[in-house]
Design a protein around this motif. Structure first.
Motif, PDB file in Angstrom:
ATOM      1  N   ASN A  77      46.209  -4.686   7.405  1.00  0.00           N
ATOM      2  CA  ASN A  77      45.272  -4.226   8.431  1.00  0.00           C
ATOM      3  C   ASN A  77      46.035  -3.738   9.661  1.00  0.00           C
ATOM      4  O   ASN A  77      45.456  -3.550  10.718  1.00  0.00           O
ATOM      5  CB  ASN A  77      44.325  -5.376   8.827  1.00  0.00           C
ATOM      6  N   ALA A  78      47.348  -3.559   9.496  1.00  0.00           N
ATOM      7  CA  ALA A  78      48.207  -3.164  10.610  1.00  0.00           C
ATOM      8  C   ALA A  78      49.162  -2.079  10.129  1.00  0.00           C
ATOM      9  O   ALA A  78      50.276  -2.373   9.695  1.00  0.00           O
ATOM     10  CB  ALA A  78      48.982  -4.368  11.132  1.00  0.00           C
ATOM     11  N   PRO A  79      48.751  -0.820  10.182  1.00  0.00           N
ATOM     12  CA  PRO A  79      49.576   0.255   9.619  1.00  0.00           C
ATOM     13  C   PRO A  79      50.933   0.436  10.302  1.00  0.00           C
ATOM     14  O   PRO A  79      51.815   1.080   9.732  1.00  0.00           O
ATOM     15  CB  PRO A  79      48.692   1.502   9.784  1.00  0.00           C
ATOM     16  N   ASP A  80      51.114  -0.123  11.502  1.00  0.00           N
ATOM     17  CA  ASP A  80      52.400  -0.009  12.195  1.00  0.00           C
ATOM     18  C   ASP A  80      53.230  -1.284  12.080  1.00  0.00           C
ATOM     19  O   ASP A  80      54.178  -1.484  12.843  1.00  0.00           O
ATOM     20  CB  ASP A  80      52.168   0.315  13.683  1.00  0.00           C
ATOM     21  N   SER A  81      52.910  -2.148  11.138  1.00  0.00           N
ATOM     22  CA  SER A  81      53.563  -3.442  11.021  1.00  0.00           C
ATOM     23  C   SER A  81      54.934  -3.338  10.362  1.00  0.00           C
ATOM     24  O   SER A  81      55.245  -2.350   9.694  1.00  0.00           O
ATOM     25  CB  SER A  81      52.691  -4.389  10.203  1.00  0.00           C
ATOM     26  N   PRO A  82      55.773  -4.382  10.518  1.00  0.00           N
ATOM     27  CA  PRO A  82      57.068  -4.404   9.824  1.00  0.00           C
ATOM     28  C   PRO A  82      56.940  -4.283   8.307  1.00  0.00           C
ATOM     29  O   PRO A  82      57.778  -3.649   7.661  1.00  0.00           O
ATOM     30  CB  PRO A  82      57.655  -5.761  10.233  1.00  0.00           C
ATOM     31  N   LEU A  83      55.905  -4.886   7.723  1.00  0.00           N
ATOM     32  CA  LEU A  83      55.727  -4.814   6.272  1.00  0.00           C
ATOM     33  C   LEU A  83      55.535  -3.371   5.822  1.00  0.00           C
ATOM     34  O   LEU A  83      56.136  -2.919   4.847  1.00  0.00           O
ATOM     35  CB  LEU A  83      54.527  -5.671   5.847  1.00  0.00           C
ATOM     36  N   THR A  84      54.702  -2.650   6.553  1.00  0.00           N
ATOM     37  CA  THR A  84      54.483  -1.239   6.237  1.00  0.00           C
ATOM     38  C   THR A  84      55.768  -0.447   6.389  1.00  0.00           C
ATOM     39  O   THR A  84      56.050   0.472   5.613  1.00  0.00           O
ATOM     40  CB  THR A  84      53.375  -0.667   7.133  1.00  0.00           C
ATOM     41  N   GLY A  85      56.575  -0.822   7.381  1.00  0.00           N
ATOM     42  CA  GLY A  85      57.806  -0.095   7.648  1.00  0.00           C
ATOM     43  C   GLY A  85      58.826  -0.163   6.540  1.00  0.00           C
ATOM     44  O   GLY A  85      59.608   0.778   6.353  1.00  0.00           O
ATOM     45  N   VAL A  86      58.852  -1.250   5.773  1.00  0.00           N
ATOM     46  CA  VAL A  86      59.855  -1.370   4.700  1.00  0.00           C
ATOM     47  C   VAL A  86      59.335  -0.889   3.354  1.00  0.00           C
ATOM     48  O   VAL A  86      60.111  -0.724   2.418  1.00  0.00           O
ATOM     49  CB  VAL A  86      60.353  -2.833   4.561  1.00  0.00           C
ATOM     50  N   ALA A  87      58.036  -0.661   3.235  1.00  0.00           N
ATOM     51  CA  ALA A  87      57.447  -0.284   1.944  1.00  0.00           C
ATOM     52  C   ALA A  87      57.488   1.225   1.746  1.00  0.00           C
ATOM     53  O   ALA A  87      57.415   2.003   2.697  1.00  0.00           O
ATOM     54  CB  ALA A  87      56.017  -0.786   1.850  1.00  0.00           C
ATOM     55  N   GLU A  88      57.567   1.626   0.487  1.00  0.00           N
ATOM     56  CA  GLU A  88      57.527   3.049   0.160  1.00  0.00           C
ATOM     57  C   GLU A  88      56.127   3.618   0.319  1.00  0.00           C
ATOM     58  O   GLU A  88      55.943   4.760   0.745  1.00  0.00           O
ATOM     59  CB  GLU A  88      58.019   3.253  -1.274  1.00  0.00           C
ATOM     60  N   LEU A  89      55.118   2.814  -0.028  1.00  0.00           N
ATOM     61  CA  LEU A  89      53.720   3.221   0.058  1.00  0.00           C
ATOM     62  C   LEU A  89      52.950   2.220   0.913  1.00  0.00           C
ATOM     63  O   LEU A  89      53.364   1.071   1.060  1.00  0.00           O
ATOM     64  CB  LEU A  89      53.099   3.278  -1.343  1.00  0.00           C
ATOM     65  N   ALA A  90      51.823   2.654   1.453  1.00  0.00           N
ATOM     66  CA  ALA A  90      51.034   1.747   2.291  1.00  0.00           C
ATOM     67  C   ALA A  90      49.553   2.077   2.189  1.00  0.00           C
ATOM     68  O   ALA A  90      49.166   3.239   2.016  1.00  0.00           O
ATOM     69  CB  ALA A  90      51.481   1.831   3.748  1.00  0.00           C
ATOM     70  N   ILE A  91      48.743   1.029   2.291  1.00  0.00           N
ATOM     71  CA  ILE A  91      47.289   1.167   2.362  1.00  0.00           C
ATOM     72  C   ILE A  91      46.804   0.404   3.585  1.00  0.00           C
ATOM     73  O   ILE A  91      47.135  -0.769   3.775  1.00  0.00           O
ATOM     74  CB  ILE A  91      46.601   0.611   1.095  1.00  0.00           C
ATOM     75  N   ASP A  92      46.031   1.076   4.425  1.00  0.00           N
ATOM     76  CA  ASP A  92      45.406   0.460   5.590  1.00  0.00           C
ATOM     77  C   ASP A  92      44.004   0.010   5.181  1.00  0.00           C
ATOM     78  O   ASP A  92      43.183   0.837   4.778  1.00  0.00           O
ATOM     79  CB  ASP A  92      45.334   1.485   6.723  1.00  0.00           C
ATOM     80  N   VAL A  93      43.722  -1.294   5.272  1.00  0.00           N
ATOM     81  CA  VAL A  93      42.413  -1.779   4.847  1.00  0.00           C
ATOM     82  C   VAL A  93      41.335  -1.518   5.887  1.00  0.00           C
ATOM     83  O   VAL A  93      40.150  -1.758   5.631  1.00  0.00           O
ATOM     84  CB  VAL A  93      42.451  -3.281   4.478  1.00  0.00           C
ATOM     85  N   ALA A  94      41.724  -1.071   7.077  1.00  0.00           N
ATOM     86  CA  ALA A  94      40.799  -0.531   8.082  1.00  0.00           C
ATOM     87  C   ALA A  94      39.676  -1.483   8.462  1.00  0.00           C
ATOM     88  O   ALA A  94      38.534  -1.076   8.646  1.00  0.00           O
ATOM     89  CB  ALA A  94      40.210   0.798   7.584  1.00  0.00           C
ATOM     90  N   ALA A  95      40.013  -2.768   8.591  1.00  0.00           N
ATOM     91  CA  ALA A  95      38.986  -3.756   8.941  1.00  0.00           C
ATOM     92  C   ALA A  95      38.702  -3.807  10.431  1.00  0.00           C
ATOM     93  O   ALA A  95      37.714  -4.413  10.854  1.00  0.00           O
ATOM     94  CB  ALA A  95      39.412  -5.139   8.448  1.00  0.00           C
TER      95      ALA A  95
END
Length: 344
Positions: free
Chosen positions: A119-137
């Motif tokens: 739920n945090a598209p700018d998070s560290p987890l998103t930063g290291v992943a090749e792909l990302a999904i924002d759950v937009a809650a």
């Protein structure tokens, strides 16, 4: 917490909007093209239960082996498993826990396809992943996760069905079923039964929650919500595991909350509930139909078994909220807990 719970139908509708649907379809198409041999999920807390739901979906709908990683094998023990043919998915509301980030970093360096669902598209987890999904809650105010959990469930369901389709596009009949979820969620949240049921458990010392298949993650999330808001010790078991010993502790003083849907998982719970009834346990059922011997039921609409976890948890969230208030606790400020928990 009450406000967050009430926003879930809107959250479903937001994820089903064309922009979000297209973004998830794009990720699903990349994964389908890469054809991973197996899927590993990594998560903590409430998100761990969403990941468990996705593992069931992955094995049943995609025919791929799936499991949940133990982050400590990498972060504490320094293991470097061969994940070169895996899809590794980090599921986290905040995307801020260092251990999950490290699992995805190591997996990606080993050649895995990595995905962050947050739920945090700018998070560290998103930063290291090749792909990302924002759950937009949207911003979740309460410490106890509610709307981010169901948003994760829906996003993961859409992802798996998109992968199954091959090109990421969810089939028309599937879209029709998903489109009904916001209204069904609103109907479920309008039922006053959870508040009425709270008085039944006000003085309970402990509780057992149970379910099978897609319902098992709901049983686990139900136990967590009760513990973190009401401080009520709650043990979650799959229906099958309950029969392998823990059944012995159930009796009239130990309430049992059973998630019983209308599909194969619910059918397989009938024998379990009969055994629970023999023990004289106080049984409350979450599901679309009553069960013989149950003292009460939290009703939910009957839907495809895959969709049920998105609705089954809603009355349980409201029960946890009402029970916390009945016991004189503050569900918005659980003692010792914070919104973001960092672990290694």
């Amino acid at each position: 917490m009450a406000a967050d719970i009430a926003e879930q139908p809107e959250g479903f509708a937001r994820l089903l909007e064309p922009a979000s649907t297209a973004a998830i379809a794009q990720v699903a198409a990349v994964i389908a093209e890469r054809r991973p041999k197996h899927v590993v999920f990594t998560a903590r807390g409430t998100s761990d239960h969403a990941a468990l739901y996705a593992a069931y979906l992955t094995e049943i709908r995609l025919g791929l082996p799936a499991g949940l990683a133990s982050p400590s094998t990498i972060t504490v023990f320094g293991a470097r498993p061969d994940l070169s043919q895996a899809l590794v998915v980090g599921v986290s509301q905040s995307g801020g826990s260092p251990d999950l980030t490290e699992v995805l970093r190591v997996a990606r360096s080993a050649g895995a396809l990595t995905l962050a669902v947050t739920n945090a598209p700018d998070s560290p987890l998103t930063g290291v992943a090749e792909l990302a999904i924002d759950v937009a809650a949207g911003h979740e105010r309460a410490v106890a996760a509610t709307k981010t959990y169901t948003a994760e469930l829906l996003a993961l369901l859409m992802l798996v069905e998109g992968i199954r389709a091959g090109d990421g596009a969810i089939p028309a009949e599937e879209r029709a079923g998903l489109a009904a979820l916001p209204e069904l969620a609103a109907q479920t949240l309008a039922d006053p039964a959870p508040e009425q049921l709270a008085a039944r458990y006000r003085f309970a010392d402990r509780m057992v929650t149970t379910g099978r298949g897609y319902a098992y993650p709901t049983a686990r999330e139900a136990a967590l919500k009760l513990m973190e808001t009401s401080y009520l010790p709650a043990l979650a078991f799959s229906g099958a595991d309950l029969l392998h010993g823990p059944l012995a502790m159930t009796d009239p003083d130990v309430p049992v909350l059973a998630v019983v849907g209308g599909g194969a998982g619910g059918t397989s719970m009938r024998e379990v509930l009969a055994k629970v009834g023999e023990r004289g346990a106080d049984l409350v059922v979450v599901g679309p139909a009553g069960v013989d011997g149950a003292a009460a039921r939290l009703a939910v609409p009957e839907v495809d078994e895959r969709y049920a976890p998105l609705l089954d948890i809603l009355p349980v969230q409201r029960l946890a909220l009402a029970l916390a208030l009945a016991r004189g606790e503050d569900p918005d400020a659980p003692r010792g807990l914070h919104k973001v928990t960092s672990t290694l």
